[in-house]
Design a protein around this motif. Structure first.
Motif: not given
Length: 173
Positions: A96-101, A133-143, A153-160
């Motif tokens: 879900g996090k990956a999809r959101t990002a 709506l949880m921290e732990g995913a980033v988009p991979i952006l090209v240009d 997912s698995g640890v604190r959201s900032d660690q994720d």
């Protein structure tokens, strides 16, 4: 690694010379010279996904974190998934996090902050959006365009988020 491909007309052969559009054949696919109608996009390759996964796993292992990592394409569809000792529920959360990002082009933590009142006032309407709506995913952006994403997912959201960022950084190193 990222793969660039052009969107092509599948029915180019059916177009006639009277249309005023020039076509040429490249690698068996029709290519249209009407550039404003088409774009070239970048897509995450299997090799790139594997490189990102290796870097993300290394970051998690270095810190002793048991996490689930999902590498997804630009639509948020998983390409690779790794669950090393994390709870089974982390699979759905990381996806879900990956999809959101991927579909937003933003880090998933941005939405968590907005809903929690990180802006002047909370935007509770986001709770009905099809986002995690949880921290732990980033988009991979090209240009500036999404080519994929990494959700953890698995640890604190900032660690994720740190694990996801390590995976993404490896693609541009």
């Amino acid at each position: 690694m990222l793969l660039s491909y052009g969107l092509r007309l599948a029915t180019a052969a059916s177009m006639t010379a009277a249309s005023g559009i020039a076509f040429s054949r490249t690698a068996g696919a029709a290519r249209c010279d009407a550039a404003p109608s088409f774009v070239t996009v970048s897509a995450l390759t299997t090799t790139g996904a594997e490189k990102a996964m290796a870097a993300a796993k290394a970051e998690a292992e270095k810190n002793g974190w048991k996490v689930t990592i999902v590498i997804a394409d630009a639509s948020g569809t998983p390409l690779l998934l790794s669950r090393d000792g994390a709870s089974p529920m982390t699979v759905d959360i990381a996806m879900g996090k990956a999809r959101t990002a991927a579909i937003s082009g933003k880090e998933s933590g941005v939405f968590e902050s907005i809903v929690n009142g990180g802006e002047a006032r909370p935007r509770l309407a986001l709770l009905s959006a099809p986002l995690l709506l949880m921290e732990g995913a980033v988009p991979i952006l090209v240009d500036g365009v999404v080519a994929g994403s990494i959700g953890v997912s698995g640890v604190r959201s900032d660690q994720d988020a740190a694990v996801a960022k390590a995976g993404a950084a490896a693609l541009f190193a």
